[in-house]
Design an enzyme around this catalytic site. Structure first.
Site, short mmCIF file in Angstrom:
data_model
loop_
_atom_site.label_atom_id
_atom_site.label_comp_id
_atom_site.label_asym_id
_atom_site.label_seq_id
_atom_site.Cartn_x
_atom_site.Cartn_y
_atom_site.Cartn_z
N ASP A 144 -32.76 25.97 -37.03
CA ASP A 144 -32.64 24.58 -36.32
C ASP A 144 -32.84 25.29 -34.64
O ASP A 144 -31.40 24.99 -34.49
CB ASP A 144 -30.93 23.70 -36.67
CG ASP A 144 -31.26 22.61 -38.06
OD1 ASP A 144 -32.23 21.97 -38.67
OD2 ASP A 144 -30.51 22.97 -38.80
N ARG A 152 -29.66 27.54 -31.93
CA ARG A 152 -29.26 29.00 -32.42
C ARG A 152 -29.91 30.30 -31.95
O ARG A 152 -28.85 31.13 -32.19
CB ARG A 152 -29.69 28.49 -34.30
CG ARG A 152 -29.75 27.66 -34.72
CD ARG A 152 -28.23 26.61 -34.44
NE ARG A 152 -27.80 25.64 -35.70
CZ ARG A 152 -27.51 24.93 -35.82
NH1 ARG A 152 -26.80 24.79 -35.07
NH2 ARG A 152 -27.50 23.99 -36.75
N ARG A 217 -31.23 15.14 -27.56
CA ARG A 217 -31.57 15.49 -28.73
C ARG A 217 -32.71 15.14 -29.29
O ARG A 217 -34.11 15.30 -29.29
CB ARG A 217 -31.19 15.66 -29.84
CG ARG A 217 -29.92 16.47 -29.94
CD ARG A 217 -28.75 16.33 -31.67
NE ARG A 217 -30.06 17.08 -32.75
CZ ARG A 217 -29.55 16.53 -33.91
NH1 ARG A 217 -28.03 16.23 -34.07
NH2 ARG A 217 -30.12 17.62 -34.74
N LYS A 247 -37.92 15.37 -37.28
CA LYS A 247 -37.05 14.55 -37.91
C LYS A 247 -35.57 13.64 -37.27
O LYS A 247 -36.60 13.87 -36.30
CB LYS A 247 -35.93 15.94 -38.67
CG LYS A 247 -35.38 17.56 -37.54
CD LYS A 247 -34.02 17.96 -37.17
CE LYS A 247 -33.12 18.47 -35.54
NZ LYS A 247 -32.96 19.25 -36.60
N HIS A 248 -35.65 12.80 -37.63
CA HIS A 248 -34.69 12.71 -38.85
C HIS A 248 -35.41 10.89 -39.73
O HIS A 248 -34.80 10.26 -39.11
CB HIS A 248 -33.17 12.10 -38.98
CG HIS A 248 -32.70 13.63 -38.29
ND1 HIS A 248 -32.69 13.39 -36.72
CD2 HIS A 248 -31.79 14.69 -38.84
CE1 HIS A 248 -31.77 15.06 -36.49
NE2 HIS A 248 -31.49 15.63 -37.65
N HIS A 260 -23.76 13.57 -40.44
CA HIS A 260 -23.19 14.81 -41.21
C HIS A 260 -21.59 14.18 -41.54
O HIS A 260 -21.31 14.91 -42.88
CB HIS A 260 -22.60 15.01 -40.26
CG HIS A 260 -23.64 16.26 -39.71
ND1 HIS A 260 -24.33 15.54 -38.16
CD2 HIS A 260 -24.57 17.24 -39.87
CE1 HIS A 260 -25.52 16.28 -38.34
NE2 HIS A 260 -25.32 17.67 -38.57
N ASP A 332 -32.49 16.27 -45.40
CA ASP A 332 -31.67 16.74 -44.87
C ASP A 332 -30.50 16.99 -45.38
O ASP A 332 -30.91 17.11 -46.76
CB ASP A 332 -31.22 15.36 -43.85
CG ASP A 332 -30.35 15.90 -42.71
OD1 ASP A 332 -30.14 17.32 -42.33
OD2 ASP A 332 -29.52 15.53 -41.78
#
Length: 407
Positions: A144, A152, A217, A247-248, A260, A332
């Site tokens: 990601d 990351r 984002r 996404k998403h 989440h 996901d």
């Protein structure tokens, strides 16, 4: 009149040729009795060359590859797993026995790495090389890496001098070249480390101020801002041979809930979705950005009972929007609260695949997930045709990105 005359001449020519052939046979058979003559004619017919029609069209090399795969290899391709921590809770930075076992035993299709798996260039290169060496079919190695708040690698000075920019900041420039160039910069870093798949760009429109999961984002607050940026960013990743994943779907930017933690809801009509949230996805797919992550999102106008990841109704509806046979669908993460708090692990795995997904991301227990698909196959709920359909899409993407080579 001219056409009639041409037809007459063709027919006349045919009669003339037939007559010549008959005359030649008659000459050859002079002096023979009727029985000898008939035998001679049969010999001539037997010696005459016959055109043999042979189907020389070669088998599609990916179909040929699938034909040679075992059931275990096919099922394994459906899963991308995470290897965040070992059984003692420590971050996994190198291949241990647990990782080795999962790759070899379950023949998985890929691995997604998280921040804890990523320390130095040498460490990441070694980890990825060692995992690839264990897999007979080369792996998707995903991450990601969106830039900004979900980064990351791009926030680690061991890899980049300048952090990767947040999508929202890129969107504010209104410069599609800026999106393309940032994605190229990102793709070059990912490629050098051995990654080949990026779960980005975010195609969600941040059009609900109460939304806490998307925010910066997203490239913007309208379809006009988001759509061209998404397309350019995805093209920049592709230019470095990194597979992007939009996404998403169908759009997480208008929800108040965070998937989440639990199921998230989009309170819009189908027509309203088609006018706004779905536009970046549909337009990007039209531009051959053909891999999409489905979110654990419920839109009551489409399916009031199940989220898009588990919904056959959603896939039937998508068939009216674009050619789903050309798109690689990824769930996901299957270990998110939206799934685990509402569905059993076996139920969710089987439902997500039967709905139409090709890759199931991060099941909590890979053994149970593989066993679930195998049991559904052996009991006839999953057909070989359905399984091969997803495996072919997965392998086709691996071939396109030069992950898998074919002769």
């Amino acid at each position: 009149m001219a056409k009639i005359m041409i037809c007459f001449m063709v027919i006349l020519g045919g009669i003339f040729l037939t007559g010549c052939q008959t005359a030649q046979i008659s000459e050859d058979h002079q002096g023979l009795n009727p029985i000898q003559e008939e035998a001679s004619i049969l010999e001539v017919a037997a010696d005459s060359p016959h055109e043999t029609i042979v189907d020389t069209e070669p088998m599609d090399p990916i179909d040929d590859m699938i034909r040679k795969m075992t059931l275990e290899e096919k099922i394994g391709q459906l899963f991308i797993i995470d290897i965040q921590n070992d059984q003692t809770g420590n971050a996994i930075l190198s291949v241990n026995e647990e990782v080795k076992d999962k790759i070899i035993k379950y023949k998985i299709g890929g691995v997604i790495l998280f921040k804890g798996n990523i320390s130095t260039k040498e460490q990441v290169l070694t980890l990825i090389d060692d995992m690839q060496a264990l897999s007979e079919i080369p792996l998707f190695i995903g991450v990601d890496e969106e830039g900004g708040m979900v980064s990351r690698i791009g926030s680690n000075p061991a890899f980049v001098e300048e952090p990767f920019k947040a999508a929202f900041d890129i969107g504010k420039t209104e410069d599609v070249e800026a999106a393309y160039n940032e994605a190229m910069r990102m793709g070059a870093v990912l490629k050098e480390l051995g990654f080949n798949l990026n779960f980005a760009p975010v195609a969600d429109i941040y059009n609900n101020d109460a939304n806490t999961v998307i925010g910066t984002r997203s490239f913007g607050k309208t379809k006009e801002q988001v759509t061209p940026m998404v397309i350019s960013f995805a093209e920049g990743l592709l230019a470095k041979n990194i597979q992007p994943v939009l996404k998403h779907f169908p759009g997480h930017g208008n929800t108040q809930e965070d998937s989440h933690d639990g199921l998230a809801y989009v309170h819009k009509t189908k027509e309203a979705l088609e006018e706004e949230e779905l536009v970046p996805f549909i337009e990007a797919i039209k531009q051959s950005v053909d891999s999409v992550m489905l979110g654990h999102l419920i839109v009551e106008a489409i399916d009031a009972k199940y989220p898009a990841t588990l919904s056959k109704k959603w896939f039937a509806y998508m068939d009216t929007l674009f050619n789903t046979s050309e798109v690689l669908f990824v769930t996901d993460a299957m270990n998110m609260g939206a799934i685990e708090k509402n569905y059993g692990p076996e139920e969710a795995v089987e439902m997500s695949f039967l709905a139409g997904n090709d890759i199931l991301l991060m099941p909590r227990d890979i053994k149970r997930a593989v066993d679930t698909i195998r049991n559904a196959y052996e009991n006839g709920r999953i057909t070989e045709e359905r399984l091969d359909q997803s495996v072919k899409k997965i392998l086709s993407k691996k071939v396109e990105r030069n992950i898998v080579g074919i002769e």
